[in-house]
Design a protein around this motif. Sequence first.
Motif, mmCIF file in Angstrom:
data_model
loop_
_atom_site.group_PDB
_atom_site.id
_atom_site.type_symbol
_atom_site.label_atom_id
_atom_site.label_comp_id
_atom_site.label_asym_id
_atom_site.label_seq_id
_atom_site.Cartn_x
_atom_site.Cartn_y
_atom_site.Cartn_z
ATOM 1 N N ARG A 212 -15.295 -30.672 -32.154
ATOM 2 C CA ARG A 212 -16.642 -31.173 -32.524
ATOM 3 C C ARG A 212 -16.894 -32.514 -31.860
ATOM 4 O O ARG A 212 -17.950 -32.764 -31.304
ATOM 5 N N LYS A 213 -15.830 -33.339 -31.879
ATOM 6 C CA LYS A 213 -15.945 -34.669 -31.303
ATOM 7 C C LYS A 213 -16.222 -34.562 -29.803
ATOM 8 O O LYS A 213 -17.072 -35.263 -29.245
ATOM 9 N N ALA A 214 -15.459 -33.658 -29.163
ATOM 10 C CA ALA A 214 -15.610 -33.500 -27.718
ATOM 11 C C ALA A 214 -16.959 -32.909 -27.350
ATOM 12 O O ALA A 214 -17.562 -33.260 -26.330
ATOM 13 N N GLN A 215 -17.441 -32.019 -28.210
ATOM 14 C CA GLN A 215 -18.684 -31.326 -27.884
ATOM 15 C C GLN A 215 -19.935 -32.097 -28.319
ATOM 16 O O GLN A 215 -21.039 -31.734 -27.949
ATOM 17 N N SER A 216 -19.719 -33.132 -29.121
ATOM 18 C CA SER A 216 -20.887 -33.880 -29.617
ATOM 19 C C SER A 216 -21.706 -34.465 -28.482
ATOM 20 O O SER A 216 -22.917 -34.649 -28.594
ATOM 21 N N LYS A 217 -21.041 -34.689 -27.343
ATOM 22 C CA LYS A 217 -21.774 -35.229 -26.200
ATOM 23 C C LYS A 217 -22.579 -34.131 -25.499
ATOM 24 O O LYS A 217 -23.686 -34.333 -25.057
ATOM 25 N N ALA A 218 -21.992 -32.943 -25.382
ATOM 26 C CA ALA A 218 -22.647 -31.874 -24.628
ATOM 27 C C ALA A 218 -23.399 -30.897 -25.533
ATOM 28 O O ALA A 218 -24.625 -30.913 -25.587
ATOM 29 N N THR A 219 -22.663 -30.034 -26.269
ATOM 30 C CA THR A 219 -23.331 -29.041 -27.138
ATOM 31 C C THR A 219 -22.872 -29.238 -28.573
ATOM 32 O O THR A 219 -21.957 -28.553 -29.052
ATOM 33 N N PRO A 220 -23.472 -30.117 -29.277
ATOM 34 C CA PRO A 220 -22.990 -30.438 -30.618
ATOM 35 C C PRO A 220 -23.282 -29.386 -31.682
ATOM 36 O O PRO A 220 -22.887 -29.541 -32.820
ATOM 37 N N THR A 221 -23.951 -28.289 -31.339
ATOM 38 C CA THR A 221 -24.356 -27.340 -32.385
ATOM 39 C C THR A 221 -23.491 -26.086 -32.476
ATOM 40 O O THR A 221 -23.800 -25.170 -33.204
ATOM 41 N N GLU A 222 -22.371 -26.037 -31.763
ATOM 42 C CA GLU A 222 -21.546 -24.824 -31.825
ATOM 43 C C GLU A 222 -20.985 -24.616 -33.238
ATOM 44 O O GLU A 222 -20.434 -25.542 -33.834
ATOM 45 N N PRO A 223 -21.089 -23.392 -33.787
ATOM 46 C CA PRO A 223 -20.641 -23.174 -35.159
ATOM 47 C C PRO A 223 -19.112 -23.255 -35.299
ATOM 48 O O PRO A 223 -18.378 -22.852 -34.413
ATOM 49 N N ASP A 224 -18.662 -23.757 -36.450
ATOM 50 C CA ASP A 224 -17.224 -23.923 -36.729
ATOM 51 C C ASP A 224 -16.500 -22.587 -36.803
ATOM 52 O O ASP A 224 -15.328 -22.493 -36.517
ATOM 53 N N GLU A 225 -17.242 -21.549 -37.217
ATOM 54 C CA GLU A 225 -16.638 -20.243 -37.449
ATOM 55 C C GLU A 225 -15.894 -19.712 -36.204
ATOM 56 O O GLU A 225 -14.795 -19.209 -36.292
ATOM 57 N N ILE A 226 -16.538 -19.907 -35.041
ATOM 58 C CA ILE A 226 -15.936 -19.414 -33.801
ATOM 59 C C ILE A 226 -14.612 -20.131 -33.535
ATOM 60 O O ILE A 226 -13.616 -19.519 -33.220
ATOM 61 N N VAL A 227 -14.623 -21.412 -33.751
ATOM 62 C CA VAL A 227 -13.416 -22.214 -33.528
ATOM 63 C C VAL A 227 -12.283 -21.711 -34.426
ATOM 64 O O VAL A 227 -11.173 -21.496 -33.994
ATOM 65 N N GLU A 228 -12.613 -21.454 -35.684
ATOM 66 C CA GLU A 228 -11.587 -21.012 -36.637
ATOM 67 C C GLU A 228 -10.990 -19.679 -36.226
ATOM 68 O O GLU A 228 -9.794 -19.486 -36.298
ATOM 69 N N LYS A 229 -11.819 -18.768 -35.740
ATOM 70 C CA LYS A 229 -11.315 -17.453 -35.334
ATOM 71 C C LYS A 229 -10.328 -17.602 -34.179
ATOM 72 O O LYS A 229 -9.287 -16.997 -34.162
ATOM 73 N N LYS A 230 -10.692 -18.472 -33.224
ATOM 74 C CA LYS A 230 -9.823 -18.692 -32.057
ATOM 75 C C LYS A 230 -8.469 -19.216 -32.498
ATOM 76 O O LYS A 230 -7.444 -18.749 -32.070
ATOM 77 N N GLU A 231 -8.469 -20.191 -33.415
ATOM 78 C CA GLU A 231 -7.224 -20.825 -33.830
ATOM 79 C C GLU A 231 -6.327 -19.869 -34.600
ATOM 80 O O GLU A 231 -5.129 -19.939 -34.501
ATOM 81 N N GLU A 232 -6.948 -18.953 -35.344
ATOM 82 C CA GLU A 232 -6.142 -18.037 -36.136
ATOM 83 C C GLU A 232 -5.177 -17.219 -35.276
ATOM 84 O O GLU A 232 -4.061 -16.971 -35.656
ATOM 85 N N SER A 233 -5.606 -16.880 -34.058
ATOM 86 C CA SER A 233 -4.767 -16.034 -33.224
ATOM 87 C C SER A 233 -3.534 -16.776 -32.704
ATOM 88 O O SER A 233 -2.550 -16.165 -32.349
ATOM 89 N N VAL A 234 -3.612 -18.099 -32.685
ATOM 90 C CA VAL A 234 -2.480 -18.884 -32.181
ATOM 91 C C VAL A 234 -1.246 -18.703 -33.056
ATOM 92 O O VAL A 234 -0.129 -18.640 -32.603
ATOM 93 N N ILE A 235 -1.454 -18.553 -34.336
ATOM 94 C CA ILE A 235 -0.336 -18.593 -35.268
ATOM 95 C C ILE A 235 -0.332 -17.377 -36.206
ATOM 96 O O ILE A 235 0.016 -17.448 -37.354
ATOM 97 N N THR A 236 -0.682 -16.231 -35.641
ATOM 98 C CA THR A 236 -0.713 -15.005 -36.433
ATOM 99 C C THR A 236 0.698 -14.411 -36.540
ATOM 100 O O THR A 236 1.473 -14.496 -35.604
ATOM 101 N N LEU A 237 0.989 -13.812 -37.681
ATOM 102 C CA LEU A 237 2.295 -13.191 -37.849
ATOM 103 C C LEU A 237 2.410 -11.963 -36.953
ATOM 104 O O LEU A 237 1.495 -11.170 -36.853
ATOM 105 N N ASP A 238 3.559 -11.824 -36.318
ATOM 106 C CA ASP A 238 3.786 -10.676 -35.445
ATOM 107 C C ASP A 238 4.378 -9.528 -36.243
ATOM 108 O O ASP A 238 5.073 -9.734 -37.222
ATOM 109 N N GLU A 239 4.152 -8.324 -35.738
ATOM 110 C CA GLU A 239 4.796 -7.155 -36.317
ATOM 111 C C GLU A 239 6.236 -7.112 -35.820
ATOM 112 O O GLU A 239 6.491 -7.372 -34.648
ATOM 113 N N PRO A 240 7.211 -6.791 -36.703
ATOM 114 C CA PRO A 240 8.587 -6.722 -36.194
ATOM 115 C C PRO A 240 8.763 -5.565 -35.201
ATOM 116 O O PRO A 240 8.265 -4.472 -35.435
ATOM 117 N N SER A 241 9.464 -5.879 -34.136
ATOM 118 C CA SER A 241 9.716 -4.840 -33.141
ATOM 119 C C SER A 241 10.953 -4.053 -33.542
ATOM 120 O O SER A 241 11.919 -4.611 -34.025
#
Lengths: 201, 248
Positions: B159-188
Amino acid sequence: MAFINLKSKEIQVKIVYYGPGRGGKTSNLEYIYGKFAKRINTEMVTVKTHGDRTLFFDFLPFDIGIINGYDVKIQLYTVPGQVKYNATRRLVLRGVDGIVFVADAMAVRREKNILALKNLQENLAAYKKSIFNIPFVMQYNKMDLKEQGIPLLPVKTLERDLNSQLKTPSFPASAVLGNNVVATLKRIISLTVASIKKDLI
Amino acid sequence: MDGSKDIDTLSSELENRLDDLFGENDIQLPETQEKSLKEHYPLAELKNLILSIDWEITDEVLDGLIQQLKDLQLTYQHDKIVTTFLQILNSLGNYIQTHRAKAHPKTFKILNAVFSSLDKVVLAKDMPETDKKKILRAEMNRYKELRTQIVKSKAAAKRKAQSKATPTEPDEIVEKKEESVITLDEPSAAPPEGLEEKVEEEPLLTPQESEPEVMVASLAEAVAEIKRYIHTEINALKAEIQLLREQK
């Protein structure tokens, strides 16, 4: 070739415990040292890393006394199992007379066993020694883990993977509990001394 | 005495000597057995790797950690509780691998805490399932809390970085992206296959270097290995001293 001093009638036999990392090579020596230290009257030398891994090698020398007029001294070595210490492994193999290959019977270590055996063959070849001609004993370690429900490779599979060509004596073992540790040691000493019998007689 | 008699005498002499030296009548020293058991419990390698991450984040350690977690997930595939612990550790490992030094500072603390709990669960064979679940739930909560904190801090930074350029991007998209970083894997659960062929196919080796050359090369490599090791150990000790100073 064993070191034989005809003048002082002394023979030094070098036996190396080889195998994949965390397979139980050091545990074999620790068991022998822990149980028989007083009887064999020796000290075990070991250099470990922070995480208790063998860095250079473990060394356990002992004397088995006079055999046929010769004082027979046995030197047991282990090599560091981690892949990155291959140069050290190769150095330890210099002048080796007998090998104990300590395989890890855990199912997940199947490939590592095969790679380690292949690595042994390569390193012996560097000294113009053949894995097929050197006194050799195979040990399938960690059999005790079965009781903890950990999947192990059946001995049949281990034999097929590692011993189908070598056809050497093999022992299912538990270095931690001491099962077949002594049997493995006795067999490799017998085989190795047998291989130098001609020089002794 | 002829040769064969000598050989027989030698063999029996040797057998007797070995029986004398290594007869199984001794009582094993309990200390040694206990020590060995400690050193070879199934999580020993994982413990080493997690401690190593505390000292230094290297590709080697992280690759080792991920590989070790895969191995253990196979080993414990029938134990749901242990598998879930391993999945959490795997997610944390993947997250550290992606973000390295920029990883959330609490990640390392939680990695250690999750491991300690896993250690407790694996070592305490008589612990009731309900207690194990309780410990697991506590670690799950810590893990979820970390996830939330990561998402929040990332969202705030963005938000801080985008406040200069596009300050209106919704938080929801950011949260979805972050969730994939630390998702539990299925055991192989794929077992290793076709290993016999590997051994059969590979040709026997022929030596190309003479023994003295091999010795010199091996010695040089071994010295380099030891140098690298000493360097790593000194760094580890420095970090430990630093940590002790900070704690004071």
